[in-house]
Design an enzyme around this catalytic site. Structure first.
Site, PDB file in Angstrom:
ATOM      1  N   GLU A 159      -8.700  -1.425  -5.073  1.00 24.43           N
ATOM      2  CA  GLU A 159      -7.685  -1.032  -4.090  1.00 24.43           C
ATOM      3  C   GLU A 159      -6.691  -0.077  -4.746  1.00 24.43           C
ATOM      4  O   GLU A 159      -5.509  -0.061  -4.415  1.00 24.43           O
ATOM      5  CB  GLU A 159      -6.970  -2.271  -3.528  1.00 24.43           C
ATOM      6  CG  GLU A 159      -7.851  -3.106  -2.624  1.00 24.43           C
ATOM      7  CD  GLU A 159      -7.145  -4.310  -2.023  1.00 24.43           C
ATOM      8  OE1 GLU A 159      -5.917  -4.243  -1.806  1.00 24.43           O
ATOM      9  OE2 GLU A 159      -7.824  -5.328  -1.781  1.00 24.43           O
ATOM     10  N   CYS A 186      -2.232   3.627  -4.887  1.00 22.74           N
ATOM     11  CA  CYS A 186      -2.735   2.467  -4.153  1.00 22.74           C
ATOM     12  C   CYS A 186      -3.597   2.917  -2.977  1.00 22.74           C
ATOM     13  O   CYS A 186      -3.193   3.784  -2.207  1.00 22.74           O
ATOM     14  CB  CYS A 186      -1.555   1.639  -3.655  1.00 22.74           C
ATOM     15  SG  CYS A 186      -2.076   0.083  -2.939  1.00 22.74           S
ATOM     16  N   ASP A 222       9.247  -1.735  -3.027  1.00 20.80           N
ATOM     17  CA  ASP A 222       8.293  -1.441  -4.101  1.00 20.80           C
ATOM     18  C   ASP A 222       7.244  -0.443  -3.625  1.00 20.80           C
ATOM     19  O   ASP A 222       6.406  -0.769  -2.794  1.00 20.80           O
ATOM     20  CB  ASP A 222       7.623  -2.754  -4.536  1.00 20.80           C
ATOM     21  CG  ASP A 222       6.531  -2.531  -5.576  1.00 20.80           C
ATOM     22  OD1 ASP A 222       6.533  -1.467  -6.217  1.00 20.80           O
ATOM     23  OD2 ASP A 222       5.684  -3.429  -5.740  1.00 20.80           O
ATOM     24  N   MET A 247      -2.879  -1.068 -10.416  1.00 17.02           N
ATOM     25  CA  MET A 247      -3.363  -2.359 -10.923  1.00 17.02           C
ATOM     26  C   MET A 247      -4.537  -2.855 -10.080  1.00 17.02           C
ATOM     27  O   MET A 247      -5.171  -3.849 -10.408  1.00 17.02           O
ATOM     28  CB  MET A 247      -2.227  -3.390 -10.937  1.00 17.02           C
ATOM     29  CG  MET A 247      -1.136  -3.064 -11.943  1.00 17.02           C
ATOM     30  SD  MET A 247      -1.725  -2.944 -13.645  1.00 17.02           S
ATOM     31  CE  MET A 247      -1.560  -4.654 -14.168  1.00 17.02           C
ATOM     32  N   ARG A 297      -2.531   4.500 -13.600  1.00 21.44           N
ATOM     33  CA  ARG A 297      -3.531   3.884 -12.729  1.00 21.44           C
ATOM     34  C   ARG A 297      -2.936   2.714 -11.963  1.00 21.44           C
ATOM     35  O   ARG A 297      -1.997   2.065 -12.421  1.00 21.44           O
ATOM     36  CB  ARG A 297      -4.735   3.414 -13.544  1.00 21.44           C
ATOM     37  CG  ARG A 297      -4.442   2.269 -14.503  1.00 21.44           C
ATOM     38  CD  ARG A 297      -5.665   1.952 -15.337  1.00 21.44           C
ATOM     39  NE  ARG A 297      -5.462   0.784 -16.196  1.00 21.44           N
ATOM     40  CZ  ARG A 297      -6.338   0.367 -17.093  1.00 21.44           C
ATOM     41  NH1 ARG A 297      -7.472   1.027 -17.261  1.00 21.44           N
ATOM     42  NH2 ARG A 297      -6.103  -0.713 -17.825  1.00 21.44           N
ATOM     43  N   ARG A 334      -4.689 -10.442  -8.869  1.00 20.61           N
ATOM     44  CA  ARG A 334      -3.635  -9.932  -7.979  1.00 20.61           C
ATOM     45  C   ARG A 334      -4.229  -9.580  -6.616  1.00 20.61           C
ATOM     46  O   ARG A 334      -3.549  -9.603  -5.606  1.00 20.61           O
ATOM     47  CB  ARG A 334      -2.985  -8.691  -8.618  1.00 20.61           C
ATOM     48  CG  ARG A 334      -1.758  -8.196  -7.893  1.00 20.61           C
ATOM     49  CD  ARG A 334      -1.127  -6.996  -8.592  1.00 20.61           C
ATOM     50  NE  ARG A 334       0.213  -6.734  -8.066  1.00 20.61           N
ATOM     51  CZ  ARG A 334       0.458  -5.967  -7.013  1.00 20.61           C
ATOM     52  NH1 ARG A 334      -0.543  -5.385  -6.374  1.00 20.61           N
ATOM     53  NH2 ARG A 334       1.697  -5.781  -6.588  1.00 20.61           N
ATOM     54  N   GLY A 356       6.007   4.018  -3.120  1.00 21.68           N
ATOM     55  CA  GLY A 356       6.202   5.153  -2.220  1.00 21.68           C
ATOM     56  C   GLY A 356       7.397   6.025  -2.531  1.00 21.68           C
ATOM     57  O   GLY A 356       7.684   6.975  -1.810  1.00 21.68           O
ATOM     58  N   GLY A 410       0.730  -1.259   0.000  1.00 16.66           N
ATOM     59  CA  GLY A 410       0.000   0.000   0.000  1.00 16.66           C
ATOM     60  C   GLY A 410       0.758   1.307   0.000  1.00 16.66           C
ATOM     61  O   GLY A 410       0.145   2.347   0.209  1.00 16.66           O
ATOM     62  N   GLU A 412      10.985  21.525   7.381  1.00 20.72           N
ATOM     63  CA  GLU A 412      12.250  22.237   7.177  1.00 20.72           C
ATOM     64  C   GLU A 412      13.022  21.660   5.984  1.00 20.72           C
ATOM     65  O   GLU A 412      13.724  22.374   5.271  1.00 20.72           O
ATOM     66  CB  GLU A 412      13.089  22.130   8.450  1.00 20.72           C
ATOM     67  CG  GLU A 412      14.434  22.832   8.394  1.00 20.72           C
ATOM     68  CD  GLU A 412      15.240  22.570   9.657  1.00 20.72           C
ATOM     69  OE1 GLU A 412      15.452  23.523  10.408  1.00 20.72           O
ATOM     70  OE2 GLU A 412      15.648  21.407   9.882  1.00 20.72           O
ATOM     71  N   GLY A 462       2.245   2.817  -2.606  1.00 26.71           N
ATOM     72  CA  GLY A 462       2.246   3.463  -3.923  1.00 26.71           C
ATOM     73  C   GLY A 462       1.284   4.640  -4.002  1.00 26.71           C
ATOM     74  O   GLY A 462       0.249   4.666  -3.323  1.00 26.71           O
TER      75      GLY A 462
END
Length: 488
Positions: free
Chosen positions: A415, A305, A338, A388, A386, A401, A340, A300, A469, A302
């Site tokens: 999702e 996502c 994978d 997946m 977009r 998936r 972020g 989650g 900052e 991404g």
């Protein structure tokens, strides 16, 4: 009592501490292990998403030293063809060149050229004995396309032929002497073994950092689902020459996914397999025990996502990566971070947390090489991007998936979202900026290699005021920077 396991951190919660350094950014070594047997020249992978990676982007990324993963929202034949396109783009020696018979008509050759995108075909007999070559120059002004190839081909007496293993300098000298662009590799009986082209030499010189296999072909990965019925897709991808297979799921620590990995490993003992995604130490261990060559971490994080919001499940990425790396200590199995990643500093932080490489989606989604058309919106150029797990992608084929099988849009629980990202130009410019930022980090932390950055660099935890900052503040940006964009 609340069962709170621990506090977890993400990219904006931490910074790396500068250290004494003898490392100059331009001397830093960015090569890293993707798996035990595949080495990348930069620690960057492109996501297996239908708005990010097809053959064109995979070629461009491999030429810069990374590797792309062809998405699976397409037919088995097309995905295998995308893999073949990457493998044949820059081949060194083409070991199985497409050939034609002396009786093949020029019309058939023209059709082959339109389909394949290249115009030179060795002419061989039924016994694979080389008798000539037909190229675009031979037939440029021919009007009768029903003529056989044998009438217009360059005969074998005028061909440049070399033996297998001949030195590059010798091959180039022979090609220059005869003023030709293709040399044919033959054995002692004049049977065709392969073909060498000038274009491949030129590409190799232009892109010395390219990620290639032992035969000089660009490397490429491809994603498959974990559901039943994917065996045929795996077989087709392996036959097409895929270097690494990604068994892709939103929840890799699931028995169905683990079983798919075990079955694939049993069938293909030497195939490089990446499993994912997980966000815990136990998940990483389970994937490793199932037979993975590398483990992909991220539930989650991404930009597109919504898993963490829709399901309430996830682990902030820095902690998730660090936990997975700790769990796999001593196994030699690399971890891939994978999702972020927004800035080059996030790549550096992910690697310092222990990842060997990062997988990026939104960073590459707006590039020239990504799939999709450029759209104009309020005077600016954009490309669609977009998840997946979005309705559009799931109804196209990625629903397995997320363990959903009904493709009717009103029955799917998304999702992810569908959106747009600013058009960013060519991929090589993005890679230059991102790897430049990573090199600067290595100079600041005194780490000469990716492995040193993984093991030596130290973090400090920062407050909300610390991140405020860190970003641009108290000023209006009047000219956009190529490596610093807020929002889109």
């Amino acid at each position: 009592m609340l069962r709170i396991a621990k506090e977890a951190l993400t990219f904006d919660d931490v910074l790396l501490v500068p250290a004494h350094s003898t490392v100059l950014p331009n001397t830093a070594d960015l090569s890293t292990q993707l798996t035990k047997t595949i080495r990348l020249n930069i620690p960057m992978l492109s996501a297996a998403m239908d708005t990010v990676t097809e053959a064109r982007l995979a070629i461009a990324l491999a030429q810069e030293g990374g590797i792309g993963f062809i998405h699976k929202n397409m037919s088995i034949e097309r995905q295998a063809e995308e893999v073949r396109r990457v493998k044949k783009h820059e081949s060194g020696v083409v070991t199985d060149p497409q050939t034609v018979l002396p009786t093949t008509t020029l019309r058939e050759v023209k059709e082959l050229t339109e389909r394949n995108g290249f115009a030179g075909y060795p002419v061989v007999t039924e016994e694979n004995e080389l008798v000539g070559i037909i190229t675009g120059r031979d037939v440029r002004f021919v009007t009768d396309l029903n003529q056989p190839v044998s009438v217009y081909m360059t005969p074998k007496e005028r061909l440049v032929t070399v033996r297998e293993g001949e030195a590059r300098e010798v091959v180039l000298a022979k090609m220059h002497e005869k003023r030709v662009e293709k040399a044919l590799v033959v054995d002692d009986e004049f049977h065709l073994i392969g073909m060498i082209t000038v274009k491949d030499f030129q590409k190799a010189e232009r892109k010395p950092n390219a990620c290639k296999d032992e035969q000089g072909r660009l490397r490429v990965g491809a994603a498959v689902g974990a559901g039943a019925g994917n065996e045929e897709r795996v077989d087709a991808l392996v036959a097409a020459g895929v270097d690494v297979l990604l068994i892709d799921s939103s929840h890799g620590h699931s028995e169905g996914v683990l079983q798919r990995i075990r079955e694939t490993r049993a069938k293909y003992p030497d195939l490089q397999i990446i499993g994912g995604n997980v966000a815990t130490a136990a998940g990483a261990r389970a994937l490793a025990e199932a037979g993975c060559s590398a483990v992909k971490v991220g539930i989650g994080p991404g930009s597109i996502c919504t898993t963490r919001i829709v399901t309430g499940v996830g682990v902030p990425q820095i902690t998730a990566v660090a936990d997975a790396v700790e769990a796999l200590e001593g196994t030699g199995i690399p971890v891939i971070a994978d999702g972020g990643i927004r800035f080059s500093g996030d790549i550096a932080k992910a690697i310092a947390a222990g990842a060997s490489a990062v997988m990026v989606g939104s960073m590459l989604a707006g590039t020239e090489e990504s799939p999709g058309e450029i759209e104009l919106y309020q005077g600016r150029s954009y490309k669609s991007y977009r998840g997946m797990g979005s309705l559009g992608a799931m109804s196209k084929g990625s629903s397995d998936r997320y363990f959903q099988s009904d493709n009717a849009a009103d029955k799917l629980v998304p999702e992810g979202i569908e959106g747009r990202v600013a058009y960013k130009g060519r991929l090589k410019e993005i890679i230059h900026q991102q790897m430049g930022g990573l090199r600067s980090c290595m100079g600041l932390t005194g780490c000469g290699t990716i492995d040193e950055l993984r093991t030596k660099a130290e973090f400090v935890r920062i407050s909300g005021a610390g991140i405020q900052e860190s970003h641009v503040h108290d000023v209006t940006i009047t000219k956009e920077s190529p490596n610093y964009r807020l929002g889109s």
